[in-house]
Design a protein around this motif. Structure first.
Motif, PDB file in Angstrom:
ATOM      1  N   LYS A 381      -7.763 -13.210  33.786  1.00  0.00           N
ATOM      2  CA  LYS A 381      -9.031 -13.164  33.060  1.00  0.00           C
ATOM      3  C   LYS A 381     -10.001 -14.267  33.488  1.00  0.00           C
ATOM      4  N   TYR A 382      -9.517 -15.216  34.271  1.00  0.00           N
ATOM      5  CA  TYR A 382     -10.327 -16.381  34.607  1.00  0.00           C
ATOM      6  C   TYR A 382     -10.640 -16.476  36.097  1.00  0.00           C
ATOM      7  N   GLY A 383     -11.842 -16.883  36.389  1.00  0.00           N
ATOM      8  CA  GLY A 383     -12.182 -17.340  37.732  1.00  0.00           C
ATOM      9  C   GLY A 383     -12.319 -16.290  38.798  1.00  0.00           C
ATOM     10  N   GLY A 384     -12.692 -15.047  38.498  1.00  0.00           N
ATOM     11  CA  GLY A 384     -12.937 -14.079  39.545  1.00  0.00           C
ATOM     12  C   GLY A 384     -11.837 -13.050  39.649  1.00  0.00           C
ATOM     13  N   SER A 385     -11.701 -12.481  40.831  1.00  0.00           N
ATOM     14  CA  SER A 385     -10.793 -11.351  41.020  1.00  0.00           C
ATOM     15  C   SER A 385      -9.554 -11.750  41.790  1.00  0.00           C
ATOM     16  N   GLY A 386      -8.556 -10.945  41.678  1.00  0.00           N
ATOM     17  CA  GLY A 386      -7.320 -11.180  42.398  1.00  0.00           C
ATOM     18  C   GLY A 386      -6.300 -10.160  41.962  1.00  0.00           C
ATOM     19  N   THR A 387      -5.085 -10.289  42.448  1.00  0.00           N
ATOM     20  CA  THR A 387      -4.032  -9.350  42.085  1.00  0.00           C
ATOM     21  C   THR A 387      -3.165  -9.960  40.992  1.00  0.00           C
ATOM     22  N   PRO A 388      -3.200  -9.409  39.783  1.00  0.00           N
ATOM     23  CA  PRO A 388      -2.358  -9.956  38.713  1.00  0.00           C
ATOM     24  C   PRO A 388      -0.894  -9.652  38.984  1.00  0.00           C
ATOM     25  N   ALA A 389      -0.022 -10.549  38.546  1.00  0.00           N
ATOM     26  CA  ALA A 389       1.407 -10.336  38.740  1.00  0.00           C
ATOM     27  C   ALA A 389       2.018  -9.553  37.595  1.00  0.00           C
ATOM     28  N   ARG A 390       1.235  -9.279  36.567  1.00  0.00           N
ATOM     29  CA  ARG A 390       1.751  -8.484  35.446  1.00  0.00           C
ATOM     30  C   ARG A 390       1.732  -7.009  35.811  1.00  0.00           C
ATOM     31  N   VAL A 391       2.825  -6.321  35.495  1.00  0.00           N
ATOM     32  CA  VAL A 391       2.907  -4.890  35.781  1.00  0.00           C
ATOM     33  C   VAL A 391       2.684  -4.061  34.525  1.00  0.00           C
ATOM     34  N   ASP A 392       2.386  -4.723  33.412  1.00  0.00           N
ATOM     35  CA  ASP A 392       2.238  -4.017  32.143  1.00  0.00           C
ATOM     36  C   ASP A 392       0.785  -3.950  31.685  1.00  0.00           C
ATOM     37  N   LEU A 393      -0.152  -4.249  32.573  1.00  0.00           N
ATOM     38  CA  LEU A 393      -1.556  -4.204  32.188  1.00  0.00           C
ATOM     39  C   LEU A 393      -2.017  -2.757  32.039  1.00  0.00           C
ATOM     40  N   THR A 394      -3.012  -2.548  31.195  1.00  0.00           N
ATOM     41  CA  THR A 394      -3.547  -1.213  30.995  1.00  0.00           C
ATOM     42  C   THR A 394      -4.453  -0.832  32.159  1.00  0.00           C
ATOM     43  N   LYS A 395      -4.765   0.443  32.270  1.00  0.00           N
ATOM     44  CA  LYS A 395      -5.690   0.922  33.294  1.00  0.00           C
ATOM     45  C   LYS A 395      -7.049   0.256  33.123  1.00  0.00           C
ATOM     46  N   GLU A 396      -7.441   0.033  31.884  1.00  0.00           N
ATOM     47  CA  GLU A 396      -8.720  -0.622  31.619  1.00  0.00           C
ATOM     48  C   GLU A 396      -8.739  -2.031  32.213  1.00  0.00           C
ATOM     49  N   ASP A 397      -7.616  -2.749  32.068  1.00  0.00           N
ATOM     50  CA  ASP A 397      -7.525  -4.105  32.608  1.00  0.00           C
ATOM     51  C   ASP A 397      -7.640  -4.099  34.129  1.00  0.00           C
ATOM     52  N   THR A 398      -6.845  -3.253  34.772  1.00  0.00           N
ATOM     53  CA  THR A 398      -6.846  -3.241  36.236  1.00  0.00           C
ATOM     54  C   THR A 398      -8.153  -2.697  36.800  1.00  0.00           C
ATOM     55  N   ASP A 399      -8.742  -1.712  36.119  1.00  0.00           N
ATOM     56  CA  ASP A 399     -10.028  -1.200  36.582  1.00  0.00           C
ATOM     57  C   ASP A 399     -11.092  -2.287  36.564  1.00  0.00           C
ATOM     58  N   LYS A 400     -11.077  -3.103  35.534  1.00  0.00           N
ATOM     59  CA  LYS A 400     -12.064  -4.175  35.435  1.00  0.00           C
ATOM     60  C   LYS A 400     -11.911  -5.160  36.597  1.00  0.00           C
ATOM     61  N   ILE A 401     -10.669  -5.532  36.887  1.00  0.00           N
ATOM     62  CA  ILE A 401     -10.399  -6.477  37.973  1.00  0.00           C
ATOM     63  C   ILE A 401     -10.904  -5.928  39.301  1.00  0.00           C
ATOM     64  N   PHE A 402     -10.564  -4.681  39.592  1.00  0.00           N
ATOM     65  CA  PHE A 402     -10.885  -4.148  40.910  1.00  0.00           C
ATOM     66  C   PHE A 402     -12.293  -3.564  40.998  1.00  0.00           C
ATOM     67  N   ASN A 403     -12.919  -3.287  39.862  1.00  0.00           N
ATOM     68  CA  ASN A 403     -14.345  -2.966  39.877  1.00  0.00           C
ATOM     69  C   ASN A 403     -15.131  -4.174  40.361  1.00  0.00           C
ATOM     70  N   GLU A 404     -14.755  -5.341  39.850  1.00  0.00           N
ATOM     71  CA  GLU A 404     -15.431  -6.576  40.250  1.00  0.00           C
ATOM     72  C   GLU A 404     -15.207  -6.868  41.724  1.00  0.00           C
ATOM     73  N   MET A 405     -13.996  -6.621  42.200  1.00  0.00           N
ATOM     74  CA  MET A 405     -13.699  -6.878  43.601  1.00  0.00           C
ATOM     75  C   MET A 405     -14.447  -5.903  44.510  1.00  0.00           C
ATOM     76  N   ALA A 406     -14.444  -4.614  44.142  1.00  0.00           N
ATOM     77  CA  ALA A 406     -15.125  -3.604  44.956  1.00  0.00           C
ATOM     78  C   ALA A 406     -16.615  -3.906  45.068  1.00  0.00           C
ATOM     79  N   ALA A 407     -17.176  -4.461  44.002  1.00  0.00           N
ATOM     80  CA  ALA A 407     -18.614  -4.761  43.996  1.00  0.00           C
ATOM     81  C   ALA A 407     -18.976  -5.854  44.987  1.00  0.00           C
ATOM     82  N   LYS A 408     -17.999  -6.624  45.437  1.00  0.00           N
ATOM     83  CA  LYS A 408     -18.268  -7.703  46.385  1.00  0.00           C
ATOM     84  C   LYS A 408     -18.432  -7.185  47.817  1.00  0.00           C
TER      85      LYS A 408
END
Length: 485
Positions: A381-408
């Motif tokens: 949740k902090y400091g930008g994008s990256g690959t989380p090590a948690r495998v239990d995140l929701t689709k909403e969580d992962t979409d948010k992370i990689f939406n931000e990355m794709a936008a770069k």
């Protein structure tokens, strides 16, 4: 990031002195940090011997588990914990936000034990401190060599019982990203770094070759590279980094340990011989990429893919900083990214995980464990994008992370959120350590590079090379035992 350095080219490269390289990072630290290592404390964990083996778990699809460790009794009386950090990471706004949020959550304060400088200098300080027990509670573990070193040296506190008492199901939360040594957990991961294939869409288009997508094999990769290689235009179909782990890539993907059950070198396993010969053939016989001799004699840089003359680049996902940086790497061609090819004998990617451990002599082990768990749960949740090590995140969580990355990425590249999720998360693939660690981690890499190079440049037969690596590794293992005793 807190307590760590940027980890990109140094992910898989061991210098001749046995240290992880950091000297080539200066020109791209900011970009790499924001994209891949932007999560606070993205560090590395990794590989070990069969004796100290990474134990991957299945990747579950479940709702997020609670990020809360059962409230330690000491929270009734707030305590102050200490966490090692480099000076650069200590001043990041995201670092301050993370620490403020944890204090609101727990009531406890986390102070940074700041070490001036960058790179592995932080571990020189940590080594000295831990040799006399030390007063810092939380230790960043930024690469598999460091993780294995401190775990095997008895400097880290085993976390199994603490989290069992607190009700933390780390198996469910971290799955294949959890690393164990003799069934003991010494670190909870905050992020992961894997490998990928970046490709030049223009070269594919000109050759009328379909873009690679999804799961594929090394045989398919080689056949694709053959179609794309065009000596008349100076175009290579493939390129590999000059890291020691590429010498045993196939063995790594198969999960073959660098050590036998008795602790001696396992480099006489046929998979290591096959891997080295295969790597050499890519450049020397198939000529789909520069030979090792050409790479070294011409000093081909790690970022040569960006010159537009290479169809595919197999490297760490950290390399995504380059296509994003149009100022440093101006281009009139499009970049694509896809999963790494897999070995037919094992559908596994290679990579690392990273996180934090606890000083065995911490005066506040329960509170430190609470913090390590909270950071592992909330890091993404902090400091930008990256690959989380948690495998239990929701689709909403992962979409948010990689939406931000794709936008770069430049919109012309056409890289989507789903493209990045497919590459970074690779739910269809297992994870195997990208490097050999164990009792002689740095020395092993040095030996493999030195002896393996003699084969790649035609100075020594393959069988003699493998024998030399095993002999020298066994000698180093015996020496390490003597020193330890």
């Amino acid at each position: 990031m807190v307590g760590v350095t940027n980890y990109s080219k140094e992910v898989a490269e061991t210098t001749e002195k046995g240290y992880v390289k950091v000297g080539k990072m200066n020109g791209r630290k900011a970009s790499t940090s924001l994209l891949i290592c932007g999560m606070i404390g993205l560090t590395l964990a990794g590989c070990s011997s069969k004796k100290d083996e990474v134990v991957p778990s299945a990747v579950p699809t479940v709702a997020p588990t609670s990020s809360t460790v059962a409230t330690p009794e000491a929270k009734k009386e707030p305590v102050t914990l200490k966490w090692y950090s480099t000076s650069g990471n200590a001043n990041l706004p995201a670092t301050k936000a993370l620490l403020e949020d944890y204090k609101k959550y727990s009531g406890n304060t986390v102070e940074l034990e700041t070490v001036a400088g960058d790179g592995d200098v932080i571990y020189k300080k940590i080594d000295i401190d831990l040799s006399t027990s030390g007063s810092v509670d939380i230790i960043p573990l930024q690469n598999p060599i460091i993780h294995a070193k401190y775990a095997n040296s008895g400097f880290l506190l085993p976390l199994n019982d603490l989290y069992k008492e607190s009700g933390v199901d780390y198996e469910k939360k971290f799955g294949k990203y959890l690393t164990k040594f003799n069934d003991k957990v010494y670190m909870l991961p905050t992020g992961a770094g894997t490998w990928a294939v970046f490709y030049n869409k223009k070269i594919f288009d000109d050759a009328k070759v379909p873009y690679p997508k999804g799961e594929w094999t090394w045989d398919q990769y080689v056949e694709t590279a053959k179609k794309l290689t065009d000596p008349s235009k100076g175009i290579y179909g493939s390129n590999f980094p000059d890291y020691d782990n590429t010498f045993y890539l196939l063995a790594a993907q198969r999960g073959i340990s660098g050590y036998k059950a008795d602790g001696t070198s396992n480099y006489d396993d046929p998979a290591f011989k096959e891997s080295l010969q295969w790597l050499g053939d890519l450049g020397n016989k198939l000529k789909i990429q520069p030979s090792w001799l050409e790479t070294k004699s011409k000093k081909i840089p790690y970022d040569v893919f960006m010159n537009g003359k290479y169809a595919m680049q197999f490297t760490g996902t950290w390399f995504a900083f380059a296509p994003i940086d149009l100022k440093t790497y101006p281009r009139d061609w499009k970049v694509g990214i896809t999963q790494p090819p897999v070995d037919p004998n094992g559908k596994n990617m290679i990579g690392i995980t990273s996180g934090n451990g606890i000083n065995k002599f911490s005066k506040h082990p329960k509170e430190a464990a609470d913090f390590v768990n909270w950071v592992a749960d909330n890091q993404y949740k902090y400091g930008g994008s990256g690959t989380p090590a948690r495998v239990d995140l929701t689709k909403e969580d992962t979409d948010k992370i990689f939406n931000e990355m794709a936008a770069k990425f430049p919109t012309t590249d056409g890289i989507t959120t789903d493209d990045l999720k497919d590459v970074f998360l690779t739910p269809n693939l297992g994870l195997k350590p990208e490097k050999i660690t164990g009792s002689i981690a740095a020395e092993y890499g040095k030996i493999i590079l030195q002896e393996g190079e003699s084969y790649l440049v035609g100075q020594k037969p393959l069988d003699d090379t493998i024998k030399a690596i095993k002999t020298r590794a066994d000698e180093a293992i015996d020496k390490a035992k003597t020193v330890k005793n």
